[in-house]
Design an enzyme around this catalytic site. Structure first.
Site, PDB file in Angstrom:
ATOM      1  N   HIS A  29     -15.184   5.405  13.033  1.00 15.17           N
ATOM      2  CA  HIS A  29     -15.437   6.501  12.095  1.00 15.17           C
ATOM      3  C   HIS A  29     -16.900   6.908  12.159  1.00 15.17           C
ATOM      4  O   HIS A  29     -17.781   6.056  12.120  1.00 15.17           O
ATOM      5  CB  HIS A  29     -15.083   6.032  10.674  1.00 15.17           C
ATOM      6  CG  HIS A  29     -14.842   7.168   9.746  1.00 15.17           C
ATOM      7  ND1 HIS A  29     -15.848   7.988   9.334  1.00 15.17           N
ATOM      8  CD2 HIS A  29     -13.714   7.630   9.172  1.00 15.17           C
ATOM      9  CE1 HIS A  29     -15.336   8.913   8.535  1.00 15.17           C
ATOM     10  NE2 HIS A  29     -14.044   8.713   8.415  1.00 15.17           N
ATOM     11  N   HIS A  65     -12.854   1.495  12.246  1.00 16.34           N
ATOM     12  CA  HIS A  65     -12.124   2.025  11.096  1.00 16.34           C
ATOM     13  C   HIS A  65     -10.616   1.819  11.239  1.00 16.34           C
ATOM     14  O   HIS A  65     -10.077   0.826  10.796  1.00 16.34           O
ATOM     15  CB  HIS A  65     -12.508   3.505  10.964  1.00 16.34           C
ATOM     16  CG  HIS A  65     -11.916   4.209   9.800  1.00 16.34           C
ATOM     17  ND1 HIS A  65     -12.020   3.743   8.517  1.00 16.34           N
ATOM     18  CD2 HIS A  65     -11.230   5.382   9.720  1.00 16.34           C
ATOM     19  CE1 HIS A  65     -11.409   4.581   7.690  1.00 16.34           C
ATOM     20  NE2 HIS A  65     -10.917   5.575   8.398  1.00 16.34           N
ATOM     21  N   GLY A  96       0.832  -1.200   0.000  1.00 18.28           N
ATOM     22  CA  GLY A  96       0.000   0.000   0.000  1.00 18.28           C
ATOM     23  C   GLY A  96       0.863   1.244   0.000  1.00 18.28           C
ATOM     24  O   GLY A  96       2.010   1.220  -0.461  1.00 18.28           O
ATOM     25  N   LEU A  97       0.309   2.327   0.518  1.00 16.87           N
ATOM     26  CA  LEU A  97       1.078   3.580   0.494  1.00 16.87           C
ATOM     27  C   LEU A  97       2.390   3.435   1.236  1.00 16.87           C
ATOM     28  O   LEU A  97       3.428   3.879   0.749  1.00 16.87           O
ATOM     29  CB  LEU A  97       0.258   4.690   1.148  1.00 16.87           C
ATOM     30  CG  LEU A  97      -0.536   5.560   0.199  1.00 16.87           C
ATOM     31  CD1 LEU A  97      -1.311   6.601   0.981  1.00 16.87           C
ATOM     32  CD2 LEU A  97       0.383   6.241  -0.800  1.00 16.87           C
ATOM     33  N   SER A 124     -16.755   9.554   2.983  1.00 20.22           N
ATOM     34  CA  SER A 124     -15.709  10.475   3.437  1.00 20.22           C
ATOM     35  C   SER A 124     -16.267  11.456   4.447  1.00 20.22           C
ATOM     36  O   SER A 124     -17.342  12.010   4.281  1.00 20.22           O
ATOM     37  CB  SER A 124     -15.160  11.260   2.258  1.00 20.22           C
ATOM     38  OG  SER A 124     -14.401  12.336   2.747  1.00 20.22           O
ATOM     39  N   ARG A 178     -13.258  12.787  15.288  1.00 25.50           N
ATOM     40  CA  ARG A 178     -14.005  11.557  15.016  1.00 25.50           C
ATOM     41  C   ARG A 178     -14.505  10.857  16.272  1.00 25.50           C
ATOM     42  O   ARG A 178     -15.619  10.357  16.277  1.00 25.50           O
ATOM     43  CB  ARG A 178     -13.114  10.595  14.227  1.00 25.50           C
ATOM     44  CG  ARG A 178     -12.860  11.105  12.846  1.00 25.50           C
ATOM     45  CD  ARG A 178     -11.923  10.217  12.083  1.00 25.50           C
ATOM     46  NE  ARG A 178     -11.777  10.759  10.741  1.00 25.50           N
ATOM     47  CZ  ARG A 178     -11.019  10.224   9.804  1.00 25.50           C
ATOM     48  NH1 ARG A 178     -10.317   9.149  10.065  1.00 25.50           N
ATOM     49  NH2 ARG A 178     -10.950  10.761   8.620  1.00 25.50           N
TER      50      ARG A 178
END
Lengths: 636, 247
Positions: free
Chosen positions: A266, A401, A42-43, A284, A330
């Site tokens: 989330h 999340h 991934g990133l 989002s 959040r």
């Protein structure tokens, strides 16, 4: 055991530079001789693999998907923070650092958090250079928006697909290095064990998910970039394949696990509609910039949203947190929603949701502006629910999340096993007890692109003179045999219940007792229930097919077996922390009006757990705030 | 809700496949299509049978991993949708639903509904990047990019690489996928330096992988979950000519 966080000396703004000046370098000729394994693409993993390869190392990169482009970073929608102050609204590195530290309720390390903020600005430069089509003004400069928990506009975005665009840029850089023959990609491969030789990480055992074959890979260092483990709740916003197995196996081999129970819930997911559901879809939270959140003032109100007059609507976030309102962080927004839902004011078929209303924004800015800002999110909402949210409010609900916890790492992102690194969501380091919106893409990217490729040299400089072990070393043979025995044991049970059954039962216990709010009795009950689930799993699970083929059921079984053990540790961690902070809300520690009570005098530490023959031993990394005085977190 | 699934079962790449019938009861309209397959798989396990292998991951329409033919259409009966976003409310009680893997020789079947799309990665490998090392970037606002250019790049960049375009094309062409990536990067100033080399290398790889030629029937655009326009293919063709002159 001493936990040396290796924080460099000097002022906050000098620490990273001081570290870099003093760390060891390896000459290019020697780099070629060193091999690094990166698990995850991934990133964080993709960025690390590409950058390590650019700097001269030989890299092997593994992922369970069919391609690196599917890694779950792809699903992040909202944006990425950077302290550029392009909007001239008073933003700075210090403010991003402070917002992050405060957002995390002062349960993260000052030095790491400052470095996160410091490296954010060059990271945006980097991504623009790689071709990320960020949103622009007509004149061509970059646009920003604000995100939950902050009052400045520092979030860069590419429509509602920021994670996708950042990941695709990283994937491109990764495949550039595949073409250069410096990275070898291993898709459809899952790490099932870590190989430790003479106390150092030297390789992994991998299951080829197509043939089922177990394979051994040796290296001079191993980097884990395997993401979060919130699928322990079963229903979460995570991709179905996201799992904690690599972390868990590393933990069992000696890597300490930090703050396991800190899970971000989330606030803006789509509500669960039935028991058959396999995941929760995230919307989002950028929607909260323009949407107003409310529930009816009357309990169990059966009227449609449109039929409820203005004076009978409770804009509970604006009411309780007037200065942040719908942009409250959040944890605050999730808990406030749960409080209203539990009190009987929830909306929707299962009364498990709240309204997110765009009527006001459409009246103020016009339909076209709202379509331009959030169009793809509205169409996604319609696809899934069949509802046109331009005409009636969306229904949203909290969902498990992000995992703030993960493997304990020092300032170099090295775990307690020398040569084993953890980057991105799978480490614990920067977010404390709660992650600020748009900071996850930031952390994953800077860990992978900027930090690890610098810090790993310091370790490898001492390893370069040593031989990489061969895969015939006895530790490799033992690890593979243990992995094989583990798989054989699961397949031999041939019980009466499916893997999904156990995952559902585990998920319910975890969501009930170890999610948005926790208490002593509930957590003790959960630990005993999960132990029962574990016994039942190992006596009664049924997995069909064999280990020598593509067998998705076996893959799930191996992951759920690990989730069960991890669930116990999460509950232990939540039980031990007798205070409320960030996402960790212990019901016993709250004010009269329901706000969290943090206890710095007793709990200003990172809880760090050691695996000890099936049990867990607690260590503490005391958090020292040298430059910032922890304050009570108030968003009122 | 009760339906009959006719699902393609194939043990491995070299095995003979066949459609097998599965009558499934206990479904609800709110279930996603993949959740219905999950439900069927649980029933199969309890009957001591092997589960149906299918691909999926994010279940949010963005990872691009889920992809099957449903009643002869890529990703099922709706436009602009991935399989994970399809819900059982799109079917009627008693329906027969035919589920097959992507059909293209460049996407060989691995097992049941899973195909190998690694050819896409090899196309990307041939130039779908900007050759600039980590740590060498200029200040982000130093190169302004007008909004319409950035938006155009983003329209193309939105491709999720699911492969529906290839699977639905009568020639199994990968022109929509490849052109989307080329136009994303070639439209941006950062991508200009390598534009000609990129077009030549990526389209050459596309042919090498055995994807067919594009005859511009537009089926790909119809089935693309991200609504990527076939104008991208026209633009790519222009770029191929330009690269022959200027490249």
């Amino acid at each position: 055991m001493t936990l040396d966080s290796k924080i460099p000396e000097g002022k906050l703004e000098d620490k990273w530079r001081n570290y870099q000046v003093r760390s060891q370098l390896i000459n290019p000729a020697n780099k070629k001789k060193l091999n690094i394994i990166v698990v995850g693409s991934g990133l964080a993993g993709g960025a690390a693999a590409a950058t390590l390869a650019e700097s001269g190392y030989d890299v092997k990169c593994f992922c369970y998907q069919d391609s690196a482009r599917r890694a779950h970073s792809v699903a992040a929608q909202g944006g990425i923070n950077a302290a550029k102050n392009y909007q001239h609204d008073g933003d700075s590195i210090y403010r991003l650092f402070y917002d992050t530290l405060k957002g995390g309720d002062f349960r993260s390390r000052e030095a790491n958090t400052y470095r996160l903020a410091e490296l954010s600005a060059p990271l945006i430069d980097h991504f623009v250079q790689q071709g990320v089509p960020f949103a622009r003004e007509y004149g061509g400069t970059l646009v920003n928006r604000s995100f939950g928990g902050v009052q400045v506009q520092r979030t860069f975005y590419a429509r509602g697909q920021t994670g996708q665009q950042l990941l695709l840029a990283t994937y491109s850089q990764l495949y550039k290095m595949v073409q250069a023959k410096k990275v070898e990609m291993f898709p459809r491969s899952e790490m099932l064990d870590l190989v430790v030789i003479d106390g150092k990480a030297k390789g992994i055992i991998v299951r080829d998910l197509v043939t089922g074959e177990l394979k051994r890979y040796a290296a001079d260092a191993v980097v884990l970039a395997t993401g979060g483990y919130s699928r322990v709740f079963r229903l979460s916003t995570l991709a179905i394949g996201c799992n904690g197995s690599a972390l868990w196996k590393a933990h069992k081999k000696g890597a300490l696990f930090a703050a396991p129970s800190f899970t971000q819930i989330h606030p803006t997911a789509l509500p669960q509609t039935s028991d058959a559901q396999s995941k929760l879809t995230l919307m989002s939270e950028s929607l909260r910039n323009d949407g107003r959140i409310w529930v009816p003032k009357q309990q169990a109100d059966k009227r449609k949203a449109h039929d409820i007059p203005e004076e009978e609507r409770d804009y509970y976030l604006e009411r309780r947190y007037p200065s942040y309102g719908n942009l409250a962080p959040r944890d605050i927004a999730s808990r406030a929603a749960k409080e209203r839902i539990d009190a009987g004011f929830g909306v929707g078929n299962l009364k498990n949701a709240v309204y997110l209303d765009f009527k006001y924004a459409i009246n103020k800015f016009g339909l076209e502006t709202i379509k331009d800002r959030y169009g793809n999110l509205f169409s996604m909402y319609k696809k899934i629910t069949g509802i046109d949210a331009y005409k009636e409010p969306m229904q949203i609900s909290p969902a498990a999340h992000f995992s703030m916890g993960g493997l304990w790492v020092d300032y170099e992102l090295m775990t307690t096993i020398p040569g084993l690194y953890a980057i991105g969501e799978c480490n614990f380091s920067d977010h404390g007890a709660n992650r600020l919106g748009a900071n996850s893409l930031l952390q994953a990217s800077i860990d992978g692109y900027f930090i690890l490729p610098n810090t790993i040299n310091n370790y490898l400089a001492t390893e370069v003179q040593k031989e990489t072990p061969t895969i015939n070393h006895p530790e490799f043979i033992k690890s593979e045999a243990d992995t094989k025995a583990h798989i054989d044991r699961i397949l031999a049970i041939n019980g009466s219940k499916t893997v999904d059954h156990f995952h559902r039962v585990l998920g319910k216990v975890m969501w009930q007792e170890c999610a948005m709010s926790r208490n002593k009795l509930g957590l003790e009950k959960a630990i005993s229930e999960i132990k029962t689930i574990k016994d039942e799993f190992w006596n009664d699970v049924k997995v069909t097919g064999t280990d020598k083929e593509l067998n998705t059921e076996l893959e799930k079984a191996l992951r759920v077996a690990d989730f069960i053990e991890l669930g116990i540790l999460m509950c232990k961690d939540a039980l031990e922390r007798e205070e409320s902070c960030g996402a960790h809300f212990r019901e016993e520690y709250q004010t009269e009006d329901g706000e969290a009570v943090r206890k710095d005098e007793h709990f200003s530490y990172v809880s760090v757990w050691q695996y000890d023959k099936g049990d867990f031993k607690l260590h503490k990394e005391i958090l020292e705030f040298e430059f910032v005085k922890p304050t009570v977190r108030s968003y009122k | 809700m009760k339906v009959t699934f006719k699902i393609w079962r194939q043990e491995g790449p070299k095995d003979q496949g066949e459609l097998k019938n599965y009558e499934v009861d206990g479904l609800t309209e709110d279930m996603s299509f993949l959740e219905a397959l999950d439900h069927l798989n649980e029933l199969l396990v309890l009957k001591n049978e092997k589960v149906i292998a299918f691909e999926h991951d994010c279940r949010e329409g963005i990872c691009g991993q889920c992809g099957v033919f449903i009643n002869g259409r890529a990703h099922g009966p709706h436009d602009a949708i991935t399989t994970c976003q399809l819900h059982m409310r799109s079917f009627k009680d008693g329906d027969t639903i035919i589920v097959e893997p992507w059909r293209a020789s460049s996407f060989p079947i691995i097992k049941d509904l899973i195909v190998d799309r690694s050819a896409f990665d090899r196309i990307i490998e041939q130039g779908a990047f900007i050759s600039s090392k980590t740590g060498t970037a200029p200040e982000a606002n130093a190169i302004p990019i007008p909004k319409d250019i950035a938006d155009k790049a983003m329209d193309a960049a939105a491709c999720i690489g699911c492969g529906a375009c290839v699977a639905t094309c009568k020639n199994s062409s990968a022109a929509l996928f490849t052109s989307a990536k080329i136009n994303h990067l070639n439209n941006l100033p950062q991508g200009k330096a390598e534009q000609h080399r990129r077009v030549v290398a990526m389209t050459a790889q596309m042919e090498l992988e055995g994807f067919g030629s594009c005859t511009f029937t537009g089926a790909c655009e119809v089935e693309c979950p991200e609504g990527i326009s076939i104008v991208n293919i026209a633009e790519m063709n222009t770029r191929i000519f330009k690269s022959k002159i200027f490249g």
